[in-house]
Design a protein around this motif. Structure first.
Motif, PDB file in Angstrom:
ATOM      1  N   GLY A  61       0.777  -0.772  -0.407  1.00 24.50           N
ATOM      2  CA  GLY A  61       0.036   0.032   0.313  1.00 24.50           C
ATOM      3  C   GLY A  61       0.852   1.017  -0.223  1.00 24.50           C
ATOM      4  O   GLY A  61       1.863   1.441  -0.298  1.00 24.50           O
ATOM      5  N   THR A  62      -0.174   2.416  -0.332  1.00 23.96           N
ATOM      6  CA  THR A  62       0.985   3.941   0.167  1.00 23.96           C
ATOM      7  C   THR A  62       0.119   4.714   1.187  1.00 23.96           C
ATOM      8  O   THR A  62      -0.826   4.531   1.985  1.00 23.96           O
ATOM      9  CB  THR A  62       0.333   4.250  -0.940  1.00 23.96           C
ATOM     10  N   ALA A  67       1.492   9.400  -0.951  1.00 25.51           N
ATOM     11  CA  ALA A  67       0.317   9.580  -1.845  1.00 25.51           C
ATOM     12  C   ALA A  67       0.435  11.192  -3.723  1.00 25.51           C
ATOM     13  O   ALA A  67      -0.458  10.506  -4.493  1.00 25.51           O
ATOM     14  CB  ALA A  67      -0.578  10.036  -1.041  1.00 25.51           C
ATOM     15  N   GLY A  91      -2.282  -1.807   2.561  1.00 24.73           N
ATOM     16  CA  GLY A  91      -2.169  -0.627   3.429  1.00 24.73           C
ATOM     17  C   GLY A  91      -0.498  -0.716   3.985  1.00 24.73           C
ATOM     18  O   GLY A  91       0.274  -1.430   3.547  1.00 24.73           O
ATOM     19  N   ALA A  93      -2.589   2.688   4.697  1.00 22.19           N
ATOM     20  CA  ALA A  93      -2.592   4.161   3.370  1.00 22.19           C
ATOM     21  C   ALA A  93      -3.870   5.033   4.461  1.00 22.19           C
ATOM     22  O   ALA A  93      -4.291   4.545   5.645  1.00 22.19           O
ATOM     23  CB  ALA A  93      -3.969   4.033   2.383  1.00 22.19           C
ATOM     24  N   PHE A 112      -6.671   7.004  -0.637  1.00 21.44           N
ATOM     25  CA  PHE A 112      -7.395   6.084   0.926  1.00 21.44           C
ATOM     26  C   PHE A 112      -8.272   5.121   0.582  1.00 21.44           C
ATOM     27  O   PHE A 112      -8.698   4.235   0.437  1.00 21.44           O
ATOM     28  CB  PHE A 112      -7.806   7.009   1.850  1.00 21.44           C
ATOM     29  N   HIS A 115      -8.043   2.026  -1.249  1.00 21.13           N
ATOM     30  CA  HIS A 115      -7.227   1.571  -0.822  1.00 21.13           C
ATOM     31  C   HIS A 115      -7.933   0.888  -0.040  1.00 21.13           C
ATOM     32  O   HIS A 115      -8.411  -1.007  -0.457  1.00 21.13           O
ATOM     33  CB  HIS A 115      -6.138   1.698   0.881  1.00 21.13           C
TER      34      HIS A 115
END
Length: 265
Positions: A61-62, A67, A91, A93, A112, A115
Protein backbone atom coordinates in the motif's frame (compact mmCIF):
# COMPACT_ATOMS: atom_id res chain seq x y z
CA UNK A 1 3.25 -15.52 21.84
CA UNK A 2 2.91 -11.87 20.90
CA UNK A 3 2.57 -10.44 17.39
CA UNK A 4 4.03 -7.10 16.34
CA UNK A 5 1.16 -6.07 14.11
CA UNK A 6 3.01 -3.13 12.55
CA UNK A 7 6.71 -2.58 11.89
CA UNK A 8 8.90 -1.41 9.01
CA UNK A 9 11.67 -3.94 8.56
CA UNK A 10 12.58 -2.49 5.15
CA UNK A 11 13.79 0.78 6.66
CA UNK A 12 17.55 1.53 6.54
CA UNK A 13 17.66 1.28 10.35
CA UNK A 14 17.43 -2.52 10.00
CA UNK A 15 19.41 -3.05 6.79
CA UNK A 16 22.34 -4.79 8.45
CA UNK A 17 20.48 -6.34 11.37
CA UNK A 18 17.24 -8.02 10.30
CA UNK A 19 18.33 -11.47 11.52
CA UNK A 20 19.31 -9.99 14.88
CA UNK A 21 16.07 -8.03 15.13
CA UNK A 22 14.02 -11.16 14.53
CA UNK A 23 16.09 -13.21 16.98
CA UNK A 24 15.67 -10.60 19.72
CA UNK A 25 11.95 -10.44 19.03
CA UNK A 26 11.58 -14.20 19.40
CA UNK A 27 13.61 -14.11 22.62
CA UNK A 28 11.15 -11.52 23.95
CA UNK A 29 8.18 -13.72 23.04
CA UNK A 30 7.29 -11.84 19.86
CA UNK A 31 6.98 -14.72 17.44
CA UNK A 32 5.45 -13.01 14.41
CA UNK A 33 5.85 -9.62 12.75
CA UNK A 34 3.95 -7.79 10.04
CA UNK A 35 6.17 -5.50 7.98
CA UNK A 36 4.12 -2.66 6.55
CA UNK A 37 4.26 -1.11 3.11
CA UNK A 38 4.68 2.62 2.62
CA UNK A 39 4.94 2.57 -1.19
CA UNK A 40 3.33 0.20 -3.68
CA UNK A 41 6.43 0.61 -5.83
CA UNK A 42 8.44 -1.20 -3.13
CA UNK A 43 6.27 -4.31 -3.06
CA UNK A 44 9.19 -6.50 -4.18
CA UNK A 45 11.21 -5.35 -1.16
CA UNK A 46 8.54 -6.32 1.35
CA UNK A 47 7.96 -9.63 -0.38
CA UNK A 48 11.66 -10.49 -0.28
CA UNK A 49 11.85 -9.86 3.47
CA UNK A 50 8.82 -12.05 4.15
CA UNK A 51 10.07 -14.81 1.86
CA UNK A 52 13.41 -14.84 3.66
CA UNK A 53 11.96 -15.00 7.18
CA UNK A 54 9.16 -17.34 8.23
CA UNK A 55 8.30 -15.06 11.16
CA UNK A 56 7.40 -12.15 8.87
CA UNK A 57 4.37 -11.31 6.73
CA UNK A 58 3.84 -8.14 4.70
CA UNK A 59 1.28 -5.72 3.32
CA UNK A 60 1.13 -3.60 0.19
CA UNK A 61 0.00 0.00 0.00
CA UNK A 62 0.80 3.71 -0.06
CA UNK A 63 1.35 5.71 3.13
CA UNK A 64 -0.34 9.14 3.06
CA UNK A 65 3.14 10.72 3.15
CA UNK A 66 3.70 9.11 -0.24
CA UNK A 67 0.29 9.84 -1.73
CA UNK A 68 1.70 12.57 -4.00
CA UNK A 69 4.28 10.09 -5.32
CA UNK A 70 1.67 7.40 -6.03
CA UNK A 71 -1.52 9.42 -6.56
CA UNK A 72 -3.24 7.28 -9.15
CA UNK A 73 -2.43 3.64 -8.50
CA UNK A 74 -5.70 1.82 -9.17
CA UNK A 75 -7.23 -0.61 -6.73
CA UNK A 76 -6.75 -3.35 -9.32
CA UNK A 77 -2.95 -2.99 -9.10
CA UNK A 78 -3.02 -3.31 -5.32
CA UNK A 79 -5.35 -6.30 -5.58
CA UNK A 80 -2.97 -8.06 -7.95
CA UNK A 81 -0.02 -7.56 -5.63
CA UNK A 82 -1.85 -9.16 -2.70
CA UNK A 83 -2.00 -12.54 -4.39
CA UNK A 84 1.34 -13.61 -2.92
CA UNK A 85 0.68 -16.01 -0.01
CA UNK A 86 2.70 -13.97 2.50
CA UNK A 87 0.90 -10.71 1.69
CA UNK A 88 -1.85 -10.63 4.31
CA UNK A 89 -3.06 -7.02 4.31
CA UNK A 90 -3.36 -3.71 2.51
CA UNK A 91 -1.83 -0.37 3.46
CA UNK A 92 -0.81 1.47 5.36
CA UNK A 93 -3.01 4.15 3.86
CA UNK A 94 -5.05 6.97 5.28
CA UNK A 95 -4.99 10.66 6.10
CA UNK A 96 -2.19 12.67 7.73
CA UNK A 97 -2.60 16.43 8.04
CA UNK A 98 0.19 16.98 10.54
CA UNK A 99 2.74 18.41 8.11
CA UNK A 100 2.17 21.53 6.04
CA UNK A 101 4.03 20.11 3.04
CA UNK A 102 2.00 16.89 2.97
CA UNK A 103 0.16 15.73 -0.12
CA UNK A 104 -3.06 17.68 -0.78
CA UNK A 105 -5.99 16.39 1.24
CA UNK A 106 -7.92 15.56 -1.93
CA UNK A 107 -5.04 13.38 -3.14
CA UNK A 108 -4.69 11.62 0.21
CA UNK A 109 -8.41 10.90 0.27
CA UNK A 110 -8.41 9.55 -3.29
CA UNK A 111 -5.49 7.22 -2.55
CA UNK A 112 -7.11 6.13 0.72
CA UNK A 113 -10.40 5.28 -0.95
CA UNK A 114 -8.59 3.21 -3.59
CA UNK A 115 -7.08 1.14 -0.79
CA UNK A 116 -10.48 0.71 0.83
CA UNK A 117 -11.81 -0.58 -2.49
CA UNK A 118 -8.94 -3.07 -2.71
CA UNK A 119 -9.59 -4.23 0.85
CA UNK A 120 -13.28 -4.71 0.15
CA UNK A 121 -12.60 -6.80 -2.97
CA UNK A 122 -9.86 -8.98 -1.49
CA UNK A 123 -11.26 -9.36 2.01
CA UNK A 124 -7.82 -8.45 3.37
CA UNK A 125 -7.69 -5.98 6.26
CA UNK A 126 -6.70 -2.39 5.62
CA UNK A 127 -4.06 -0.86 7.89
CA UNK A 128 -5.20 2.73 8.47
CA UNK A 129 -2.93 5.66 9.29
CA UNK A 130 -4.70 8.67 10.78
CA UNK A 131 -3.01 11.75 12.22
CA UNK A 132 -4.58 15.14 12.91
CA UNK A 133 -7.47 14.18 10.64
CA UNK A 134 -10.12 12.79 13.00
CA UNK A 135 -13.20 14.48 11.54
CA UNK A 136 -12.29 13.76 7.92
CA UNK A 137 -11.27 10.19 8.74
CA UNK A 138 -14.58 9.59 10.48
CA UNK A 139 -16.52 10.99 7.51
CA UNK A 140 -14.65 8.79 5.01
CA UNK A 141 -15.01 5.65 7.12
CA UNK A 142 -18.73 6.16 7.71
CA UNK A 143 -19.27 6.79 4.00
CA UNK A 144 -17.21 3.80 2.86
CA UNK A 145 -18.66 1.33 5.35
CA UNK A 146 -22.04 2.45 4.08
CA UNK A 147 -20.97 1.42 0.58
CA UNK A 148 -20.00 -2.06 1.74
CA UNK A 149 -18.12 -3.69 4.63
CA UNK A 150 -14.36 -4.07 4.80
CA UNK A 151 -11.94 -5.12 7.52
CA UNK A 152 -9.56 -2.54 8.96
CA UNK A 153 -7.40 -1.47 11.86
CA UNK A 154 -6.66 2.01 13.18
CA UNK A 155 -2.94 1.54 13.67
CA UNK A 156 -0.68 3.30 16.20
CA UNK A 157 -3.75 4.92 17.67
CA UNK A 158 -3.13 8.45 18.93
CA UNK A 159 -6.36 10.15 17.88
CA UNK A 160 -9.30 11.20 20.01
CA UNK A 161 -11.79 9.11 21.91
CA UNK A 162 -14.54 9.80 19.39
CA UNK A 163 -12.61 8.26 16.47
CA UNK A 164 -11.82 5.18 18.56
CA UNK A 165 -15.48 4.79 19.46
CA UNK A 166 -16.70 5.32 15.90
CA UNK A 167 -14.07 2.94 14.57
CA UNK A 168 -15.16 0.19 16.93
CA UNK A 169 -18.83 0.82 16.08
CA UNK A 170 -17.96 0.42 12.40
CA UNK A 171 -16.27 -2.92 13.10
CA UNK A 172 -12.63 -1.78 13.09
CA UNK A 173 -9.83 -2.89 15.36
CA UNK A 174 -7.55 -0.50 17.28
CA UNK A 175 -3.81 -0.98 17.72
CA UNK A 176 -1.65 0.62 20.39
CA UNK A 177 2.05 1.38 20.04
CA UNK A 178 4.74 2.55 22.44
CA UNK A 179 2.96 5.90 22.72
CA UNK A 180 0.63 4.31 25.27
CA UNK A 181 3.61 3.84 27.61
CA UNK A 182 4.70 7.48 27.54
CA UNK A 183 4.40 9.37 30.81
CA UNK A 184 2.13 12.04 29.38
CA UNK A 185 -0.20 9.68 27.49
CA UNK A 186 -2.90 9.72 30.17
CA UNK A 187 -5.70 10.43 27.69
CA UNK A 188 -4.58 7.64 25.37
CA UNK A 189 -4.52 5.14 28.24
CA UNK A 190 -8.04 6.23 29.16
CA UNK A 191 -9.13 5.62 25.56
CA UNK A 192 -7.55 2.15 25.71
CA UNK A 193 -9.75 1.20 28.67
CA UNK A 194 -12.83 1.85 26.50
CA UNK A 195 -11.72 -0.29 23.54
CA UNK A 196 -13.25 -3.79 23.68
CA UNK A 197 -10.57 -6.32 24.48
CA UNK A 198 -11.48 -8.40 21.44
CA UNK A 199 -10.73 -5.44 19.12
CA UNK A 200 -7.29 -4.55 20.50
CA UNK A 201 -3.87 -5.17 18.96
CA UNK A 202 -0.32 -4.17 19.88
CA UNK A 203 2.51 -2.96 17.67
CA UNK A 204 5.80 -1.08 17.63
CA UNK A 205 5.73 0.97 14.40
CA UNK A 206 9.46 0.23 14.52
CA UNK A 207 11.90 1.86 14.02
CA UNK A 208 9.82 4.67 15.54
CA UNK A 209 8.22 5.30 18.95
CA UNK A 210 10.25 3.06 21.23
CA UNK A 211 8.22 2.44 24.40
CA UNK A 212 9.37 3.01 27.94
CA UNK A 213 11.94 2.04 29.11
CA UNK A 214 13.61 2.24 25.67
CA UNK A 215 12.72 5.80 24.67
CA UNK A 216 15.44 7.46 22.64
CA UNK A 217 16.60 4.18 21.11
CA UNK A 218 15.82 2.64 17.76
CA UNK A 219 12.55 0.78 18.22
CA UNK A 220 12.33 -2.86 17.18
CA UNK A 221 9.72 -5.63 17.31
CA UNK A 222 11.03 -7.09 20.60
CA UNK A 223 9.67 -3.98 22.30
CA UNK A 224 6.11 -5.09 21.55
CA UNK A 225 6.38 -6.93 24.86
CA UNK A 226 7.01 -3.68 26.75
CA UNK A 227 3.97 -2.04 25.19
CA UNK A 228 1.86 -5.08 26.00
CA UNK A 229 3.01 -5.07 29.63
CA UNK A 230 2.14 -1.40 29.98
CA UNK A 231 -1.24 -1.91 28.36
CA UNK A 232 -1.98 -4.89 30.61
CA UNK A 233 -1.22 -2.74 33.63
CA UNK A 234 -3.53 -0.02 32.31
CA UNK A 235 -6.31 -2.57 31.86
CA UNK A 236 -5.58 -4.23 35.21
CA UNK A 237 -5.11 -7.72 33.80
CA UNK A 238 -2.29 -10.26 33.67
CA UNK A 239 0.23 -9.71 30.91
CA UNK A 240 -0.29 -13.29 29.71
CA UNK A 241 -4.01 -12.65 29.25
CA UNK A 242 -3.45 -9.54 27.18
CA UNK A 243 -0.75 -11.23 25.11
CA UNK A 244 -3.00 -14.19 24.30
CA UNK A 245 -5.99 -12.00 23.51
CA UNK A 246 -4.15 -9.59 21.21
CA UNK A 247 -2.57 -12.52 19.37
CA UNK A 248 -5.97 -14.15 18.91
CA UNK A 249 -7.31 -10.81 17.69
CA UNK A 250 -4.48 -10.49 15.18
CA UNK A 251 -5.19 -13.86 13.63
CA UNK A 252 -8.94 -13.21 13.59
CA UNK A 253 -8.38 -9.95 11.69
CA UNK A 254 -5.53 -11.18 9.48
CA UNK A 255 -7.19 -14.50 8.77
CA UNK A 256 -5.02 -15.18 5.73
CA UNK A 257 -2.10 -15.56 8.15
CA UNK A 258 -4.20 -17.84 10.34
CA UNK A 259 -4.95 -20.04 7.35
CA UNK A 260 -1.27 -20.17 6.38
CA UNK A 261 -0.37 -21.36 9.85
CA UNK A 262 -3.31 -23.75 10.19
CA UNK A 263 -4.51 -21.77 13.19
CA UNK A 264 -8.10 -22.29 14.34
CA UNK A 265 -10.05 -19.04 14.73
Amino acid sequence: MLVDSHCHLDFPDFAEDIAGVIARAEAAGVGRMLTISTRVAKADTYRAIAEAHDQVWYTVGTHPHGAAEEPDIPAETIIGLTEHPRCIGIGEAGLDYHYEDAAPQTVQERVFRAHIAASRVTGLPLVIHSRDADAHMEAVLVDEVGRGPFKAILHCFSSGARLARVGVELGLYVSFSGIVTFRRSHELREIATAVPLDRMLVETDAPFLAPEPHRGRRCEPAYTADTARSLAKTLDMPFETLAAQTTDNFFRLFDKAAALEGRAL
